[in-house]
Each structure stands twice: as C-alpha cells, then as structure tokens.
Design a protein around this motif. Structure first.
Motif, short mmCIF file in Angstrom:
data_model
loop_
_atom_site.label_atom_id
_atom_site.label_comp_id
_atom_site.label_asym_id
_atom_site.label_seq_id
_atom_site.Cartn_x
_atom_site.Cartn_y
_atom_site.Cartn_z
N GLY A 1 0.81 -1.22 0.00
CA GLY A 1 0.00 0.00 0.00
C GLY A 1 0.84 1.25 0.00
O GLY A 1 1.93 1.27 0.57
N ASP A 2 0.33 2.29 -0.67
CA ASP A 2 1.02 3.57 -0.70
C ASP A 2 0.22 4.61 0.09
O ASP A 2 -0.82 4.30 0.68
N ALA A 3 0.73 5.83 0.11
CA ALA A 3 0.10 6.89 0.91
C ALA A 3 -1.33 7.16 0.47
O ALA A 3 -2.22 7.38 1.30
N ALA A 4 -1.56 7.16 -0.85
CA ALA A 4 -2.93 7.40 -1.34
C ALA A 4 -3.87 6.30 -0.88
O ALA A 4 -5.02 6.55 -0.51
N GLY A 5 -3.39 5.06 -0.90
CA GLY A 5 -4.23 3.96 -0.45
C GLY A 5 -4.55 4.05 1.04
O GLY A 5 -5.67 3.80 1.47
N LEU A 6 -3.54 4.41 1.84
CA LEU A 6 -3.76 4.53 3.28
C LEU A 6 -4.69 5.68 3.62
O LEU A 6 -5.29 5.69 4.71
N ALA A 7 -4.84 6.64 2.72
CA ALA A 7 -5.73 7.78 2.96
C ALA A 7 -7.18 7.49 2.61
O ALA A 7 -8.06 8.31 2.85
N ARG A 8 -7.47 6.30 2.07
CA ARG A 8 -8.85 5.96 1.70
C ARG A 8 -9.73 5.84 2.95
O ARG A 8 -9.26 5.42 4.01
N ASP A 9 -11.00 6.15 2.77
CA ASP A 9 -11.98 5.96 3.85
C ASP A 9 -12.47 4.52 3.83
O ASP A 9 -12.80 3.97 2.76
N ALA A 10 -12.56 3.92 5.00
CA ALA A 10 -13.16 2.59 5.14
C ALA A 10 -14.63 2.80 5.50
O ALA A 10 -14.99 3.00 6.65
N ARG A 11 -15.49 2.77 4.48
CA ARG A 11 -16.89 3.12 4.68
C ARG A 11 -17.75 1.94 5.14
O ARG A 11 -18.93 2.11 5.43
N ASP A 12 -17.16 0.77 5.16
CA ASP A 12 -17.89 -0.42 5.59
C ASP A 12 -16.86 -1.48 5.94
O ASP A 12 -15.68 -1.38 5.55
N PHE A 13 -17.28 -2.52 6.67
CA PHE A 13 -16.40 -3.64 6.98
C PHE A 13 -17.08 -4.92 6.50
O PHE A 13 -18.25 -5.17 6.80
N VAL A 14 -16.34 -5.72 5.75
CA VAL A 14 -16.85 -7.00 5.26
C VAL A 14 -15.91 -8.09 5.76
O VAL A 14 -14.70 -8.05 5.48
N PHE A 15 -16.48 -9.05 6.49
CA PHE A 15 -15.67 -10.11 7.08
C PHE A 15 -15.71 -11.34 6.19
O PHE A 15 -16.79 -11.85 5.84
N ASP B 1 -18.90 -0.84 -1.90
CA ASP B 1 -18.01 0.24 -2.33
C ASP B 1 -17.28 0.84 -1.13
O ASP B 1 -17.91 1.31 -0.18
N GLY B 2 -15.95 0.84 -1.19
CA GLY B 2 -15.16 1.45 -0.13
C GLY B 2 -15.05 0.63 1.14
O GLY B 2 -14.68 1.16 2.20
N CYS B 3 -15.34 -0.67 1.06
CA CYS B 3 -15.29 -1.49 2.27
C CYS B 3 -13.86 -1.90 2.61
O CYS B 3 -12.98 -1.94 1.76
N MET B 4 -13.64 -2.20 3.88
CA MET B 4 -12.40 -2.80 4.35
C MET B 4 -12.67 -4.28 4.54
O MET B 4 -13.59 -4.67 5.27
N VAL B 5 -11.90 -5.12 3.86
CA VAL B 5 -12.08 -6.56 3.94
C VAL B 5 -11.25 -7.09 5.11
O VAL B 5 -10.05 -6.82 5.21
N ILE B 6 -11.89 -7.83 6.02
CA ILE B 6 -11.20 -8.44 7.14
C ILE B 6 -11.27 -9.95 6.97
O ILE B 6 -12.38 -10.51 6.88
N THR B 7 -10.12 -10.59 6.87
CA THR B 7 -10.09 -12.02 6.62
C THR B 7 -8.85 -12.63 7.24
O THR B 7 -7.82 -11.94 7.36
N PRO B 8 -8.90 -13.88 7.67
CA PRO B 8 -7.67 -14.53 8.13
C PRO B 8 -6.62 -14.51 7.03
O PRO B 8 -6.93 -14.63 5.84
N GLY B 9 -5.38 -14.37 7.44
CA GLY B 9 -4.30 -14.21 6.47
C GLY B 9 -4.03 -15.43 5.63
O GLY B 9 -3.27 -15.34 4.64
N ASP B 10 -4.62 -16.60 5.98
CA ASP B 10 -4.38 -17.79 5.18
C ASP B 10 -5.44 -18.00 4.09
O ASP B 10 -5.41 -19.00 3.38
N ARG B 11 -6.39 -17.05 3.96
CA ARG B 11 -7.42 -17.17 2.91
C ARG B 11 -6.97 -16.45 1.65
O ARG B 11 -7.46 -15.38 1.29
N ALA B 12 -6.01 -17.05 0.95
CA ALA B 12 -5.47 -16.43 -0.26
C ALA B 12 -6.54 -16.20 -1.30
O ALA B 12 -6.49 -15.22 -2.06
N ASP B 13 -7.55 -17.09 -1.35
CA ASP B 13 -8.61 -16.93 -2.35
C ASP B 13 -9.39 -15.64 -2.14
O ASP B 13 -9.71 -14.92 -3.09
N LEU B 14 -9.69 -15.32 -0.86
CA LEU B 14 -10.45 -14.10 -0.58
C LEU B 14 -9.60 -12.85 -0.79
O LEU B 14 -10.09 -11.82 -1.24
#
Length: 700
Positions: free
Chosen positions: A223-237, A251-264
């Motif tokens: 991630g770069d500075a522009a990416g880190l400046a994005r708004d997380a408008r929703d959370f999807v697990f 749109d604009g969601c933050m994806v939360i997933t275990p780190g071993d789910r490469a497919d997601l």
C-alpha cells in the motif's frame, strides 16, 4: 476592537468540528488576519487535530502556544480552589493576548468529554460573554428521533439565552437525513434566530485506513500513501466461499479475513482492480501472512491498495474497528472538503456572514480570492468538462470540486480506466458524468457538425469522425453544443492542443478581435490582472487595445476594479521608438473605443504600481501608482514578468484564463497543481454564468 465568535455545544459527539471548520472558512473569506483560541485543552499531550487542520489549510502563522488557555485538569483544580471568577479571569487574559494580534478570533468551546467541570454550559456562556463573542451553539442529533432533537435545540437556546449570550444562530448536526426536514422546518418557524440543520454524512465518520493501522498497531504489507488515505466506509468479514464473499463486497469497504485465505485476498483485490467494487483495503488477522507468490500477485492486481496485518483474531479486531470514528485532521484533507461541502449546502453562508458582522477587508489575499472563486461558482451551478479524465491531478481536483459542490463535472476517457484510477487514488467521483469519446453515440453527431464547420478546409465525415474522438475536440464540441458550459484542459496536453479546437469550433465572441489571456496575480494584499502572457506573441496596436479591453472586462467580472496600465519601457512622453509608439497608439484606441475605462500608457511597471514613483513620473494620472490591469506589449515580456513575480514575490498565479471566446475554454499549465485546477475550473464556471446554462443531457 477585535471581534470574535464562540462555537460551543451542550454535550459530546455533536461533530462540532464541521461547524468550526465552516465558520473558519467564512472568516478567512472576509478577514485577512484570523486568530484561534481554545480556552481549555486536555493534558494528554496529544495533538490538537482541528487546530493542526486549520493551521495547514488556512496557512495560519499563529504560534501554537498562544492558541490555548489552560488544561482541563488545571481548570478543575483552579475552580475548586479559587472559584469560577479566578478561572474566568485567567482565561480572559489569555484570550486578549490573542485578540490584540488579530482582527477576528474563532473560539473553540469546551468538548464536554471527561472534563470534570461542573456546569460546563454555564462556563462556556460566561466565557463567551466575557470575550464579547457572539455564540453559535451546536446540538448533536446522532441516534435521536426528530422530537428529541427539537426539544434539545429549544433547551440549548433557552439555556444560552438565559445566561445572557448573544446567539447568532443554532446548528443541529449529524441528524438522520430522513429526519432533517421534520426538524428544520419547525425550528426555523419557532426560534428567533436562524437554525441550520446538517444531516449525518457517513464519509465523515468513516475512519481512514491509516487510522485503522494506527489504532490496531497493524503492519503494512502493501500500500502507498494514497491507499492509506482511503476511507473505510464499511467492513466486510471474509469467511464464506469466494462467490458468496464477492457478492458481499461494498463500495469502499475494508475486507477483514484470516491471512491464510489467499482466495479471498486475491478475489477482493481483483474486484477492486475491476472497480467491482473498489475497496479500501484488506486487513489480515491471526498473524498469518500469504506467501511471496500471493503477495507479488496482489501487488500487481491492485497497486497501492493497502494490505495490512494484525496478530489478533477477527472477533476482537471487529470490536475495535466498530468503535473507530473518522476525524477531521490535517492528514485527511478530503474529509475537510466533504465537511465544507456539507456545511455550505445546508447553511445560508451569506446570512451567517451578516449575522456575525463580517465586513469584507479592503485587502484581498490569495486565500480570499480563492475562497471567492468557490463561493461564486457555486452560486449559479454550471457543468464543466474535463477532457483529461484519467490524469491523477485532474481526478484529485474533481474530488475536491464535487465534495465542495462547486459545479457539475463531465470527465472524458475510458470509463473503466477512469474508475480504476479513481479507486487506486481513493477518489470519489460521486455524480460526475463519464464519457468515452471513442464509443459515445455523440461521436457521430459531433463528426457531422465538425465536418460541416470545416468543409471549407476539405474536411469530410470520415476525417471528422477520427478528429472528434480526440478528447480536446470532443470536449470543445460538448461546449459548443450546450452539453457543457465550459472546458478546462492542458494538464497533459499542450496549449495548442487545448485551444486550437476552440478557435476552429467555438470562435471569438462578438466584438472581440482575437482570443487572449490573463493571469490573476494574487499578491500578499491585492490581486492584479496581467495580460496577455500566454497566447499572442507580438500583438499590433489594434490587438493590444483589444487585449486591454477584454482584460478590463475579465477583471471586473472577478471583482477587480479595472485601471489599465499599458506597459512599456517608457513612461508618458519620455521615450520613442516603434515599440513605444505601438503602446501609445493602443492607448489612444482604447480611449476612443471605451472612454469609460481608466487607462494610462505608455507607462513603466514601477510607475504603474508604486504610488511614490507615480507621484514623480505621472503625478496627475488616475491610474499611475494604482493600476490593477497590466497589459504587456508582447508575449516575451508578459510571460517572463508573470513568472518572475510568481517566483520572486511569492505571488499565486491563477491562469491562464482565456478571454474573447464565445464560450469559456481554459488552458492549464502542464505543471498545474491540484489547487490550480480547482481554481481554473471555478473561474470557468463563473465565466459561464454570463451564458445561459446547459439544458441538454449528454448521452454517453
């Protein structure tokens, strides 16, 4: 005497920073020197996010140590030991230290958050009265129904009024959008002062990815500075299988997933790459990291999109995330633009300006000029087309313009490319209209129009069909056909590529001999108009006179009283030669054609702008020493002079602004900054206000 306004509340969580930012915006539009005073602050030593934002945004030079009174802890101890009078006395003394240095002071009331102060409303009211400040109480409406909000507003007004405050207006903030009318109407009818009602805006309360990283102590893997400046408008697990998971993305969601789910992980980033939909980023839990091959693929799929990791499990991580709320600060300028857009849409800024008795300063600073452009362009909304729709600076400028509700926008380019680039930058295009000239149904219509207009040059339909696919020609034809009110281009195209289509299609306005340009040169205390510094290499006397008359009209349109100086290396009758004679003849032509204009020439630059020099060289001139429109004899002189003043005197140069066309088209410098583009689009919208607005809808 220094004037002041005190923004206060009745409880925490009212989102008062939006109102404080909006009031500061009004103050800086009218007053040259604005100070800030926060009577009480917390002792945790953390940064004052709002003051840092105000200082960065409004270029405040006020030392931080003068902004604050004392800490809440000190205030509680002083009040308990020596009483409220002693506390107030000390705060009044500190306030006046600021007031002595500034024309107007914005006072930021207490925050009602763990302050340990009894009767906090009473303290705010007492301080406002002692400061001689008018008061704007803010009531938070979050998670309350309309009846409760109306009752709280009436109680707040009664409380501050009973305590002797001069209440300028009441503000309700963060109310449910559906309840806004049910609150605004009754309050406006029953309160003796204006009441402004602002709805909740989810993008303001959405945390940025950077804020999530900081709060959770996450490690940034990609991630770069522009990416880190994005708004997380929703959370999807993420826990479901990939097809189900992809359907759940928003749109604009933050994806939360275990780190071993490469497919997601790969599925989410692929969806972002295709803007289906763009996401804020991916948060990996359980301290699991994908392998290097997966990370390499992730970086190629969605460059700049944050992928971050935390050691905790998903459930406790979710608890922390749902407690997070976005904050206005200097690191999130897009939130500030959103906040100002919200404030300006729902507050009658002209009425509020009158209520707090803001008389416009005789000085005009660069910031005042820029503020005025935004205000005037918003007053009569117009549509501006931006041909360079995939360029980063143009997209960032579009984001600002849309958040501030300045004008309607059309961006040209491949829609998928524009949306993908916007997603990478974290830019919200909102209601912007996207058109691809290559595939638009308008292409055939425009080809017929262009072929007919250029038939005398041997242009047939086939050639015209190719020409109008060029974004500059397509945008110009949109303006010509009333599908846009103006065009701004040049961030990546040459001046010739931008204005040649305008010469061919839009042509000069009635009464204008040529197309020329001006720069608005914003000095520390005034705005000067320089012409022509961008278009005509060596105008003759007739053309020079036309440039001067056009420049005077442009100056007047933007609030600069035109006093024209026709510049030369000689003043009055002191010199001779072909160059001086050209300027002298041009001056005579202006006086013949427009006897109502104040003009002097030939005149040297120092005699035009310096009253002491003018008193010696042209003591009886009504222009010398106070010229506002400076017309250069040729492009070489004008272009070099504007750049010398810009770089050496620290002036803000806004332009070039083209004049003499039937409809507004403006060129950008290829080194234009985002703010330059915002200013030029605002100017174009204002120019278009003299022409009937578009009444057609472009078909993509």
């Amino acid at each position: 005497m220094t004037r002041s306004v005190y923004v206060t509340g009745i409880d925490r969580g009212d989102g008062r920073q939006v109102i404080e930012l909006g009031v500061m915006e009004l103050l800086t539009r009218h007053v040259d020197r604005v100070g800030v005073f926060r009577p009480l602050l917390h002792a945790d030593g953390g940064p004052d996010r709002l003051f840092d934002l105000l200082r960065a945004r409004y270029r405040l030079s006020q030392p931080a140590e003068t902004v604050y009174g004392i800490t809440y802890t000190e205030a509680a101890a002083l009040q308990a030991e020596k009483g409220t009078d002693e506390l107030v006395s000390q705060l009044v003394e500190r306030f006046h230290r600021v007031a002595r240095e500034y024309e107007f002071v914005l006072v930021l009331g207490t925050d009602f958050a763990g302050t340990n102060l009894p009767a906090e409303i009473n303290l705010n009211a007492r301080l406002a009265n002692e400061f001689g400040a008018s008061v704007i109480p803010v009531v938070g409406g979050q998670n309350q129904d309309a009846d409760s909000v109306r009752a709280e507003v009436h109680n707040a007004y009664a409380a501050y009024y009973a305590l002797g405050c001069d209440i300028t207006a009441m503000v309700v903030n963060r109310i449910a959008p559906a309840d806004r009318e049910a609150v605004a109407g009754p309050l406006s009818a029953k309160l003796p002062v204006p009441c402004y009602t602002l709805p909740e805006d989810g993008s303001l309360s959405a945390p940025t990815v950077q804020q999530i990283v900081h709060t959770l102590g996450a490690e940034v893997l990609l991630g770069d500075a522009a990416g880190l400046a994005r708004d997380a408008r929703d959370f999807v697990f993420g826990g479901a299988m990939l097809p189900t998971f992809l359907n759940a993305l928003t749109d604009g969601c933050m994806v939360i997933t275990p780190g071993d789910r490469a497919d997601l992980i790969i599925g989410a980033l692929a969806a972002h790459s295709a803007s289906a939909p763009p996401i804020a980023g991916v948060l990996l839990t359980l301290d699991e990291r994908p392998g290097p091959d997966i990370m390499a693929l992730a970086s190629r799929l969605a460059p700049g999109t944050p992928v971050v990791s935390v050691p905790g499990q998903s459930f406790p991580t979710a608890g922390e995330l749902f407690r997070l709320e976005g904050k206005l600060n200097a690191a999130s300028p897009r939130k500030a633009e959103t906040a100002l857009g919200l404030f300006e849409r729902h507050v009658d800024t002209a009425a509020l300006t009158r209520s707090i008795s803001l008389a416009r300063s005789s000085r005009v600073t660069p910031m005042m000029f820029e503020h005025d452009l935004i205000e005037r362009s918003r007053a009569q909304r117009r549509r501006v087309v931006l041909p360079e729709g995939t360029e980063e600076r143009v997209l960032r400028a579009a984001d600002v313009l849309l958040r501030r509700d300045v004008c309607d926008l059309t961006l040209l380019g491949e829609e998928d490319v524009i949306r993908k680039r916007a997603a990478e930058l974290g830019v919200q295009l909102g209601d912007a209209h996207l058109i691809d000239p290559q595939t638009s149904p308008l292409r055939e219509r425009f080809a017929e129009i262009y072929a007919q207009a250029r038939a005398h040059k041997g242009v047939g339909y086939e050639l015209a069909y190719d020409v109008v696919a060029d974004v500059s020609y397509f945008g110009t034809l949109m303006v010509q056909e009333g599908l846009a009110d103006g065009m701004v281009s040049g961030a990546v195209h040459s001046t010739a590529a931008t204005i040649r289509p305008a010469f061919e299609i839009i042509k000069t306005a009635p009464g204008a001999q040529i197309v020329s340009s001006v720069f608005f040169m914003c000095l520390a205390d005034r705005v000067l108009v320089y012409g022509d510094c961008a278009v005509n290499p060596d105008p003759d006397a007739e053309q020079l006179a036309d440039i001067a008359i056009q420049s005077a009209a442009t100056a007047a349109q933007f609030g600069v009283e035109p006093r024209i100086a026709m510049l030369s290396y000689s003043t009055g009758t002191s010199g001779s030669g072909a160059d001086v004679d050209k300027v002298r003849k041009a001056t005579e032509i202006i006086r013949e054609r427009r006897p109502d204009l104040a003009v002097e020439g030939p005149i040297q630059y120092d005699a035009a702008v310096d009253s002491s020099v003018a008193a010696t060289k042209l003591p009886d001139s009504e222009v010398a020493g106070q010229a506002t429109v400076l017309v250069f004899p040729d492009l070489n002189t004008g272009n070099n002079t504007y750049k010398a003043v810009q770089r050496s005197a620290g002036a803000v140069a806004v332009g070039p602004v083209l004049q003499g066309l039937r409809k507004p088209v403006n060129d950008l410098s290829r080194g234009a900054l985002v703010q330059d583009i915002v200013n030029t689009v605002s100017i174009t919208a204002i120019q278009a206000q003299t022409i009937p607005a578009t009444n057609q809808e472009a078909t993509a």
